[in-house]
Write a protein that holds these residues in place. Structure first.
Motif, PDB file in Angstrom:
ATOM      1  N   TYR A 179       0.824  -1.211   0.000  1.00 34.43           N
ATOM      2  CA  TYR A 179       0.000   0.000   0.000  1.00 34.43           C
ATOM      3  C   TYR A 179       0.861   1.266   0.000  1.00 34.43           C
ATOM      4  CZ  TYR A 179      -4.008  -2.978   0.682  1.00 34.43           C
ATOM      5  OH  TYR A 179      -4.979  -3.934   0.508  1.00 34.43           O
ATOM      6  N   ASP A 180       2.046   1.160  -0.598  1.00 35.35           N
ATOM      7  CA  ASP A 180       2.983   2.271  -0.569  1.00 35.35           C
ATOM      8  C   ASP A 180       2.424   3.519  -1.240  1.00 35.35           C
ATOM      9  OD1 ASP A 180       5.488   3.015   0.426  1.00 35.35           O
ATOM     10  OD2 ASP A 180       6.404   2.878  -1.546  1.00 35.35           O
ATOM     11  N   GLU A 182      -0.356   4.787  -0.944  1.00 34.15           N
ATOM     12  CA  GLU A 182      -1.183   5.541  -0.005  1.00 34.15           C
ATOM     13  C   GLU A 182      -0.357   6.206   1.096  1.00 34.15           C
ATOM     14  OE1 GLU A 182      -4.497   3.350   1.524  1.00 34.15           O
ATOM     15  OE2 GLU A 182      -4.767   2.212  -0.339  1.00 34.15           O
ATOM     16  N   ASN A 183       0.953   5.939   1.089  1.00 33.27           N
ATOM     17  CA  ASN A 183       1.791   6.365   2.212  1.00 33.27           C
ATOM     18  C   ASN A 183       2.745   7.496   1.833  1.00 33.27           C
ATOM     19  OD1 ASN A 183       0.545   4.279   3.518  1.00 33.27           O
ATOM     20  ND2 ASN A 183       2.280   2.885   3.440  1.00 33.27           N
ATOM     21  N   GLY A 251       1.288   5.194   8.305  1.00 30.93           N
ATOM     22  CA  GLY A 251       1.167   4.954   6.879  1.00 30.93           C
ATOM     23  C   GLY A 251       1.120   6.231   6.068  1.00 30.93           C
ATOM     24  N   ASP A 252       0.194   7.106   6.397  1.00 34.13           N
ATOM     25  CA  ASP A 252       0.001   8.329   5.608  1.00 34.13           C
ATOM     26  C   ASP A 252       1.276   9.148   5.506  1.00 34.13           C
ATOM     27  OD1 ASP A 252      -2.603   7.606   5.298  1.00 34.13           O
ATOM     28  OD2 ASP A 252      -3.432   9.083   6.685  1.00 34.13           O
ATOM     29  N   ASN A 299      -3.151   0.412   5.519  1.00 33.88           N
ATOM     30  CA  ASN A 299      -1.962   0.970   4.852  1.00 33.88           C
ATOM     31  C   ASN A 299      -0.843   1.259   5.843  1.00 33.88           C
ATOM     32  OD1 ASN A 299      -3.535   3.316   5.816  1.00 33.88           O
ATOM     33  ND2 ASN A 299      -2.034   4.553   4.712  1.00 33.88           N
ATOM     34  N   GLU A 302       0.453  -2.422   7.082  1.00 32.41           N
ATOM     35  CA  GLU A 302       1.220  -3.097   6.029  1.00 32.41           C
ATOM     36  C   GLU A 302       2.564  -2.407   5.814  1.00 32.41           C
ATOM     37  OE1 GLU A 302       3.174  -3.805   2.570  1.00 32.41           O
ATOM     38  OE2 GLU A 302       1.965  -1.971   2.581  1.00 32.41           O
ATOM     39  N   GLY A 303       2.579  -1.081   5.802  1.00 32.82           N
ATOM     40  CA  GLY A 303       3.834  -0.364   5.612  1.00 32.82           C
ATOM     41  C   GLY A 303       4.819  -0.633   6.724  1.00 32.82           C
TER      42      GLY A 303
END
Length: 507
Positions: A179-180, A182-183, A251-252, A299, A302-303
């Motif tokens: 989910y990169d 989204e990060n 994540g963000d 996200n 997972e990151g």
């Protein structure tokens, strides 16, 4: 008969393979602070204090568990200055011992020395695998053998399948492996970064701080204030604070950078992981539990898991699979000496001044600062891989060669010619301006390529492209860059190269 069991400074776990069959009634654990290990590179003062204090607290942890510990402090009378000599002294003074048991170290340098110990000491030396990692070295070798490209993403997927982390049957949770995308949010001006967990030094740590001040006064970095945890309980408290309060935003904003914000939403747990105070699989499982409980988005989780289950396991496997020759490559033929500002932070480039300044203060910078600020500049300027690798080993509290060398040599510098990265991570000021607030207060203009006020990253970026065209033109991921380079007319190209030469000559 009794066994002498050596524990190294980055092996501070009761689950070490060297301790699994310990006989508390007879065996002796040796731990030693030795100058050879403390000075083979000039470690940051905070790293030395962290490791020495954590070692002393772990020795106490073992004693509380009924283990006999022979602990040799750095300033203790009779300290021989090397692990080899301290093992020999312990065999003479505490024996007889049937054998020496040690978990293999994390660096080729030390392992090659230990492989001669049996002949040197005249007793068997049992060198055991380090099973704290999720993937064994044999697993990585089996995965890597015969592959044309050793991309972390595919190794990471194998690790997801092996562990079942973030898996729904045979499929990745949420339908995506990564989910990169989204990060990559920039930090808004109104966004407040979270408070961090730190602790005050206890008496043992205060003693270590005095030792470091006395014996390593000329080493890089600030020693005080010292706020790292040094016990398993401290590491677990830092872990729990991250999972509860900080992981949801990781994540963000994991790629974001901001002036005077050294921590952002990063975990600052790597130093605890790398010395054994936290377990990587347990940490990943706890992050997954936070997602399942609705406490953190996918996200972010997972990151975070990818950094441990993916990158950390991957670079360790690659370090050992490639062997000692790996760090000697220099694909881009880079030889320029490291500029003095890497040691002082004294530069008008706001991004470098901030990233290096916080490294001096905290022995820490997060992964994007390491890759896209200090690493990116080193790549563009053609700095010597040997000198850059040495700098990264010296300045970070979590730096050990097995993790630092592949990340620096391969990922940041592309000195391995693409073993790790599919293309050089070269970027102009546009990336830095997009992902940070550094450019707003900088004396250099991020939007111009030439002129004395133009950002050095811009001219250096295009100069890097021009001078490496023959080496990189066949790289399919660089085709768009080279098409853009062709659009730069001869006059501007010459002006860019002149500006780049001016910058490089003034380093």
């Amino acid at each position: 008969m009794a066994v002498l069991r050596l524990i190294l400074g980055d092996q501070l776990s009761p689950a070490m393979s060297s301790l699994t069959d310990i006989d508390r009634s007879e065996d002796v654990v040796l731990m030693a602070e030795v100058m050879e290990e403390a000075s083979y590179v000039g470690h940051h003062k905070k790293k030395l204090a962290f490791v020495f204090s954590a070692m002393r607290h772990f020795a106490d942890e073992l004693r509380e568990d009924g283990v006999t510990v022979r602990y040799v402090a750095l300033d203790e009378s009779g300290n021989q200055g090397s692990l080899r000599a301290e093992v020999s002294r312990a065999l003479d003074e505490c024996g007889p011992f049937d054998r020496v048991v040690v978990t293999k170290p994390g660096e080729w340098r030390l392992l090659s020395d230990m492989e001669d110990w049996a002949n040197l000491f005249g007793v068997p030396v049992d060198l055991r695998d380090d099973d704290r990692f999720i993937a064994s070295l044999e697993e990585f070798s089996d995965w890597a053998e015969g592959r044309k490209q050793l991309r972390m993403e595919y190794f990471y997927r194998e690790m997801r399948r092996k562990t079942g982390l973030l898996m729904e049957g045979d499929d990745p949770a949420g339908g995506e492996w990564n989910y990169d995308q989204e990060n990559r949010k920039r930090l808004p001006k109104s966004k407040q970064t979270p408070q961090r967990w730190f602790c005050e030094p206890d008496e043992t740590t205060r003693d270590v701080l005095k030792l470091v001040e006395t014996r390593f006064a000329d080493n890089f970095g600030d020693l005080r204030p010292f706020e790292f945890g040094v016990t398993r309980q401290h590491a677990e408290a830092a872990r729990d604070a991250f999972l509860q309060d900080i992981l949801p935003g990781f994540g963000d904003y994991q790629d974001a950078m901001a002036r005077d914000e050294p921590w952002m939403w990063h975990s600052i747990l790597s130093l605890y992981l790398n010395v054994g105070l936290l377990d990587p699989l347990d940490l990943c499982a706890r992050a997954e539990t936070a997602w399942k409980a609705g406490q953190a988005p996918l996200n972010a989780v997972e990151g975070f898991i990818r950094q441990i289950l993916g990158w950390r396991e991957y670079v360790r496997g690659l370090y050992w699979w490639k062997g000692p020759e790996y760090g000697r490559s220099n694909f881009l033929d880079a030889h320029r000496p490291l500029p003095e500002f890497y040691w002082t932070g004294d530069t008008d480039m706001a991004c470098l001044a901030d990233a290096i300044g916080q490294t001096i203060r905290h022995a820490y910078a997060h992964h994007i600062q390491r890759l896209m600020i200090s690493g990116n500049f080193a790549l563009l300027a053609g700095l010597s891989p040997d000198e850059v690798n040495d700098w990264y080993m010296r300045v970070y509290a979590d730096a050990y060669e097995w993790v630092e060398l592949p990340n620096t040599h391969g990922m940041a510098l592309f000195a391995d010619g693409g073993v790790i990265a599919s293309k050089p991570y070269a970027a102009s000021a546009n990336y830095i301006n997009k992902m940070s607030d550094y450019c707003g207060g900088c004396r250099y203009d991020p939007k111009t390529r030439t002129g004395e006020d133009s950002c050095p990253f811009n001219a250096l970026y295009w100069d890097f492209i021009f001078r490496n065209e023959a080496r990189l033109k066949d790289n399919s991921r660089m085709s768009l860059v080279f098409r853009n380079a062709e659009r730069i007319d001869g006059t501007e190209r010459e002006a860019i190269q002149d500006r780049a030469q001016e910058i490089l000559s003034n380093l």
